[in-house]
Design a protein around this motif. Structure first.
Motif, short mmCIF file in Angstrom:
data_model
loop_
_atom_site.label_atom_id
_atom_site.label_comp_id
_atom_site.label_asym_id
_atom_site.label_seq_id
_atom_site.Cartn_x
_atom_site.Cartn_y
_atom_site.Cartn_z
N ASP A 33 0.83 -1.21 0.00
CA ASP A 33 0.00 0.00 0.00
C ASP A 33 0.86 1.26 0.00
O ASP A 33 0.61 2.22 -0.74
CB ASP A 33 -0.91 0.02 1.23
N TRP A 44 1.75 -3.46 -7.46
CA TRP A 44 0.39 -3.96 -7.64
C TRP A 44 0.37 -5.49 -7.64
O TRP A 44 -0.56 -6.10 -7.10
CB TRP A 44 -0.18 -3.44 -8.96
N LEU A 95 -3.30 -9.79 -0.94
CA LEU A 95 -4.76 -9.76 -0.83
C LEU A 95 -5.36 -11.15 -1.02
O LEU A 95 -6.31 -11.54 -0.33
CB LEU A 95 -5.34 -8.81 -1.87
N ARG A 108 -9.14 -12.06 -0.15
CA ARG A 108 -9.81 -10.93 -0.78
C ARG A 108 -9.55 -11.00 -2.29
O ARG A 108 -8.91 -10.16 -2.89
CB ARG A 108 -9.31 -9.61 -0.18
N GLN A 123 -11.33 -10.70 -5.10
CA GLN A 123 -11.80 -9.70 -6.06
C GLN A 123 -10.89 -8.48 -6.07
O GLN A 123 -10.58 -7.93 -7.13
CB GLN A 123 -13.24 -9.30 -5.71
N GLU A 124 -10.44 -8.06 -4.89
CA GLU A 124 -9.51 -6.95 -4.82
C GLU A 124 -8.16 -7.33 -5.44
O GLU A 124 -7.51 -6.52 -6.11
CB GLU A 124 -9.31 -6.51 -3.38
N ARG A 153 -8.47 -7.11 -9.16
CA ARG A 153 -8.45 -5.70 -9.56
C ARG A 153 -7.02 -5.19 -9.64
O ARG A 153 -6.64 -4.50 -10.61
CB ARG A 153 -9.24 -4.87 -8.55
N ASP A 154 -6.22 -5.53 -8.65
CA ASP A 154 -4.83 -5.07 -8.64
C ASP A 154 -4.02 -5.69 -9.78
O ASP A 154 -3.16 -5.02 -10.38
CB ASP A 154 -4.17 -5.38 -7.30
#
Length: 280
Positions: free
Chosen positions: A183, A196, A203, A208, A210-211, A214-215
């Motif tokens: 982060d 990323w 994640l 997590r 879905q996150e 996305r990354d």
């Protein structure tokens, strides 16, 4: 001028630790993967393109110049030079030659000792960073984490160091810490794909997905052929039941980077995928 931090030599180790951060291959979703055990080096390890300078002398430049093509010659030169009062320049070249010759643990110890006595914030942080990379290659993420922490105490917003420490944290199973460092790296520079990718790995281990996806898509938008991102997206797709998509990503890694560590992991995943549920 910014002093370079990331040794090229750690590329393969970074990929292996990404696999550990991701929980191993796609079919392994239990405890954190074991720390990678370094194999005996058969060839010289690659070196940083521009090691941080701790000295300014013709001997230092000559020694560093030998590292690429004659690591043993560089070590012999450095040892002789140190015996003649070469000081920190000789010690630094000696540590890098030791690393190139396949002894990352001894090199890491020497680099840490040198960093502790090196004046100047940029060079000191850079050499602690090199020590951390050497500990990473040696398969000792706890020592790597400590070295990166010392470097970050000097340059707390350095993106490469934050990613390096995230990798070490993930190898230790400290995925929340890995996520925090990723982060911070992204907050400093969101235009680089690597943070990323490693945030996605953290994640996913934090359940997590879905996150994480996305990354990974963001990483691939920044660097469409990034082999680590494709490897990770394949894992995420497999976990989501998209076997065709996973296979396509892993085959892309192999086609684009056939000699990479990422390709080796992709090939293993493809083989295990083909073996079916009994092997999972």
């Amino acid at each position: 001028m910014r002093v370079p931090l990331r040794p090229v030599l750690a590329g393969a180790a970074v990929v292996l630790l990404l696999a550990a951060a991701a929980g191993g291959l796609w079919f392994t979703q239990g405890d954190p993967a074991p720390e990678p055990v370094p194999e005996a080096a058969e060839e010289s390890l690659p070196l940083p393109p521009e090691p941080p300078r701790v000295a300014d002398s013709p001997e230092y430049e000559e020694c560093l110049g030998k590292l690429r093509d004659d690591a043993q010659g560089a070590l012999s030169f450095a040892e002789a030079w140190e015996g003649q009062g070469g000081g920190d320049g000789a010690r630094h070249c000696s540590a890098l030659a030791t690393l190139a010759l396949g002894d990352p643990q001894r090199a890491a110890t020497r680099l840490e000792a040198l960093a502790a006595r090196t004046p100047g914030t940029a060079a000191r942080a850079a050499i602690f960073g090199q020590a951390g990379q050497a500990w990473t290659v040696a398969g000792q993420p706890s020592r790597a984490y400590g070295a990166f922490t010392l470097a970050l105490a000097i340059t707390p917003n350095d993106v490469e160091l934050l990613v390096d420490r995230a990798i070490a944290a993930a190898a230790l199973g400290r995925f929340a810490d890995a996520l925090a460092d990723a982060d911070r790296a992204i907050a400093q520079d969101s235009s680089v794909a690597e943070p990323w990718v490693f945030r996605a790995a953290a994640l996913r281990r934090l359940e997590r997905p879905q996150e994480a996806l996305r990354d990974i898509e963001r990483a691939l938008s920044l660097d469409p052929g990034n082999p680590e991102a494709l490897l990770e997206r394949g894992i995420l797709r497999q976990l989501a039941g998209d076997e065709a998509g996973a296979r396509a990503d892993w085959e892309s890694v192999i086609a684009a980077s056939p000699d990479s560590a990422a390709a080796d992991l992709a090939q293993q995943n493809l083989a295990l995928n083909a073996a079916g549920p009994v092997r999972r």
